[in-house]
Write an enzyme that holds these catalytic residues in place. Sequence first.
Site, PDB file in Angstrom:
ATOM      1  N   CYS A  95       0.855  -1.037   0.001  1.00 28.19           N
ATOM      2  CA  CYS A  95      -0.010  -0.043  -0.061  1.00 28.19           C
ATOM      3  C   CYS A  95       0.719   1.006  -0.115  1.00 28.19           C
ATOM      4  O   CYS A  95       1.455   1.426  -1.012  1.00 28.19           O
ATOM      5  CB  CYS A  95      -1.026   0.054   1.115  1.00 28.19           C
ATOM      6  SG  CYS A  95      -2.619   0.739   0.830  1.00 28.19           S
ATOM      7  N   HIS A 193      -3.687  -5.821   2.281  1.00 18.95           N
ATOM      8  CA  HIS A 193      -3.431  -5.916   3.712  1.00 18.95           C
ATOM      9  C   HIS A 193      -4.054  -7.202   4.194  1.00 18.95           C
ATOM     10  O   HIS A 193      -4.695  -7.771   3.271  1.00 18.95           O
ATOM     11  CB  HIS A 193      -4.180  -4.799   4.487  1.00 18.95           C
ATOM     12  CG  HIS A 193      -3.738  -3.366   4.139  1.00 18.95           C
ATOM     13  ND1 HIS A 193      -2.520  -3.093   4.703  1.00 18.95           N
ATOM     14  CD2 HIS A 193      -4.319  -2.298   3.479  1.00 18.95           C
ATOM     15  CE1 HIS A 193      -2.408  -1.780   4.139  1.00 18.95           C
ATOM     16  NE2 HIS A 193      -3.234  -1.312   3.428  1.00 18.95           N
TER      17      HIS A 193
END
EC number: 6.3.5.13
Length: 237
Positions: A95, A193
């Site tokens: 990310c 995630h």
Amino acid sequence: MPSDSTLRIVWIYPDLLSTYGDQGNALVLEQRARRRGIDAEVVHVRSADPVPETGDIYLIGGGEDRPQILAAERLRRDGGLHRAIARGAAMLAVCAGYQIMGSTFGGEEGQPVDGIGVLDISSTRGPARAVGELVAEVDSALNLPTLTGFENHMGVTQLGPGVKPLSQVVTGVGNGNGFEGCYAGHVVGTYLHGPALARNPALADLLLTWSAGDLPPLDDRWYEALRTERLSAVLPR
Ligand code: GLN
């Protein structure tokens, strides 16, 4: 691996980038190495400290816009991660950490901020926040099962010719153009995630294999139970 044969997993900037349990990626790698009889240690590198160049696998996670900008500045100034990647170390960047690996990314007002340029990607702010479960089918060259994870980001990422898409999105947004993540050499970037390696142990084993060579399979029934539950929550039956 270094001559003392301890696998060194380097967790970069836990004080700045560690949202959604990304630090679990370090635990998964450490445990999956140890279960194969490989000595492994996790080195936590805070943002005031130099990034060691002799690690085997480097990890960086997600974060808010301002810590992301600070992390990019410090990594650029430090140079240790560039040198580690240049000598072939493996890396998983998630990310905010993924965006930092590119040439530029969008800051808190959308302003372009310099990344560290180890992946041929650039990121900007997208039209809307991408948040929710992400499912994607991995590039067949990597021979990995379906990816599952959770995403929460404003950024969208364009891939240059120097990287390959990691996977094709089934559910979710990923890079924002039908693909999710990218890879080049031994560096993998992703919006996943979960943490990503707990949801996708085969991706953990890919990173371990790049560093430690072929590995025997493990009893993965608990990982499989998690994958089945998460995938069935979003995919049509
Ligand atoms: N700040 C970045 C974005 O919104 C990364 C977010 C994150 O790491 N979760 O795109």
